[in-house]
Motif scaffolding. Sequence first.
Motif, short mmCIF file in Angstrom:
data_model
loop_
_atom_site.label_atom_id
_atom_site.label_comp_id
_atom_site.label_asym_id
_atom_site.label_seq_id
_atom_site.Cartn_x
_atom_site.Cartn_y
_atom_site.Cartn_z
N ARG A 116 -9.32 -2.70 -11.65
CA ARG A 116 -8.38 -1.58 -11.70
C ARG A 116 -7.44 -1.61 -10.51
NH1 ARG A 116 -10.88 3.32 -10.91
NH2 ARG A 116 -8.93 4.31 -11.53
N ALA A 117 -7.97 -1.92 -9.34
CA ALA A 117 -7.15 -1.96 -8.14
C ALA A 117 -6.11 -3.08 -8.20
CB ALA A 117 -8.03 -2.12 -6.90
N TRP A 118 -6.50 -4.21 -8.80
CA TRP A 118 -5.61 -5.37 -8.83
C TRP A 118 -4.24 -5.02 -9.41
CZ3 TRP A 118 -3.30 -7.85 -12.99
CH2 TRP A 118 -2.68 -9.08 -12.69
N TYR A 119 -4.20 -4.25 -10.49
CA TYR A 119 -2.93 -3.91 -11.11
C TYR A 119 -2.06 -3.13 -10.13
CZ TYR A 119 -4.96 -5.30 -15.59
OH TYR A 119 -5.53 -6.03 -16.60
N ARG A 120 -2.65 -2.19 -9.40
CA ARG A 120 -1.88 -1.42 -8.41
C ARG A 120 -1.39 -2.32 -7.28
NH1 ARG A 120 -5.26 1.26 -12.11
NH2 ARG A 120 -4.66 3.47 -12.22
N THR A 121 -2.23 -3.24 -6.89
CA THR A 121 -1.84 -4.14 -5.80
C THR A 121 -0.67 -5.02 -6.21
OG1 THR A 121 -4.07 -4.19 -4.90
CG2 THR A 121 -2.64 -6.02 -4.32
N MET A 122 -0.68 -5.54 -7.43
CA MET A 122 0.43 -6.37 -7.89
C MET A 122 1.72 -5.55 -7.99
SD MET A 122 -0.57 -9.47 -8.10
CE MET A 122 -1.57 -9.09 -6.66
N ILE A 123 1.61 -4.30 -8.41
CA ILE A 123 2.77 -3.42 -8.41
C ILE A 123 3.28 -3.24 -6.98
CG2 ILE A 123 3.51 -1.03 -8.77
CD1 ILE A 123 1.52 -0.99 -11.17
N GLY A 124 2.35 -3.01 -6.06
CA GLY A 124 2.73 -2.83 -4.66
C GLY A 124 3.45 -4.04 -4.10
N HIS A 125 2.92 -5.22 -4.33
CA HIS A 125 3.56 -6.43 -3.83
C HIS A 125 4.95 -6.63 -4.43
CE1 HIS A 125 0.72 -8.48 -1.18
NE2 HIS A 125 -0.24 -8.00 -1.94
N THR A 126 5.07 -6.36 -5.72
CA THR A 126 6.37 -6.52 -6.37
C THR A 126 7.41 -5.57 -5.76
OG1 THR A 126 5.29 -7.19 -8.43
CG2 THR A 126 7.57 -6.43 -8.59
N LEU A 127 7.01 -4.33 -5.54
CA LEU A 127 7.92 -3.36 -4.94
C LEU A 127 8.28 -3.75 -3.50
CD1 LEU A 127 6.22 -0.14 -6.30
CD2 LEU A 127 8.54 -0.89 -6.86
N ILE A 128 7.31 -4.20 -2.75
CA ILE A 128 7.56 -4.59 -1.36
C ILE A 128 8.47 -5.81 -1.31
CG2 ILE A 128 6.46 -5.52 0.73
CD1 ILE A 128 4.04 -3.64 -0.05
#
Length: 422
Positions: free
Chosen positions: A206-218
């Motif tokens: 579940r966390a992985w999806y949020r992390t990938m979103i975070g990296h993309t935004l950053i």
Amino acid sequence: MKFGIHAAAFVAFTIVHTAAISAQEPAPDRSAEFVAYNPEAASRTVAFWEAKVRVDPRGAIALRELAGAYLARQRETGAIEDAVRAEDAARRSLEVLPGNTPALGRLARALLSQHRFPEALAAAERLGASDPEALRLCVDVRLELGDYEAAARDFLAIPAQHDDPNLKALEARLRDAEGKPDDALRLMREAARLTDEFPDMPAEARAWYRTMIGHTLIDGGKLEEGERACGEALEIFPRDYRAMTGLAEAAAWRGDHRKVIEWGRKSIAIAPQNPEVLRLLGEAYGALGEPQEAERQFALLKALAGSFPRIYDRHWAIFLADTGRNLDEALALALRDLDLRKDVHAYDTLAWASHKKGLHREAAAAMKQALARNTQDPSILHHAGVLAEATGDRAEAEAKFAKVRALNPYMIKSETKAPSAN
């Protein structure tokens, strides 16, 4: 860091879980039922199955489950050694029971984590011959290899599933490869929301999806949004070193070197084999006037680059090219990386190393390939602008730099900071 090494390994992991649940009707939000993350669970599971294998070294099921346990632990720590152990256990399971398809899937994922892409693809294709769901894994591997057309064909052949977060994540990778980052981000957000409908999904997934979103935004210069996404990931999975890496990267774009060190040290304590963080730490210490500690981090990065053949070639080649430390080695590594896979980032790495060597014709040819798919990756576009400027094409350089400013305004301000390699 866009959808790189960790992305491939994790998307592949969610295949088994989401394939089982995706046919269900959407459930209401049941977040209160989520089981709290247990930091000891992965190691305990490994120990359990290792004990079973010691009792029966030829137990196909125990070996298969041990391979899965090693992969689960590897997802939490990034340790390539566990991927190697998983490969060994899966192969031994298949020797005993050749028709053991779960073991074949775990073998493919272990090989993917080691960047042994042709072998991983062969295993995935064998699996796909009897299970169309395994085409998901084929898509992952083909994207890593840069075989985008075949990846798209395989994706269309995957059986349609209702509200499947894994399929949305795969489609996001395809849209990103087509130069459609907004579509990719939308799909990843939809996937992340869907994971909240399945309380039994592991916290790290579940966390992985949020992390990938975070990296993309950053990567796109949306630092506050990216930090929020990484923070959400850490609330779900407190040991998410990928999310910590994203927070360190956001701090680096801001020039907050002490915050880089804070998050970088937390990340590296969990996952020492993290080239992005080692470089970020070295640069942060250097900016704070601590050259000895900076060089210590760069020495660790060099040791990591030599620890497993090919896995970290791209990171090390970019670092060498950026810093001018050993341009011959940078070019050799870029060529070796391109021999392994021909994605846009491999061509970009070759173009950058060639440029630094003064090989302008070769750099231009490689960059043409990197840009052939209309990439919107600001790091590639920035390199393209620098290359155009070096050959006197000021109009082309300004056009590329304008696109970079629109995608990530922080990048133009920081010529020396290299974006994360995939």
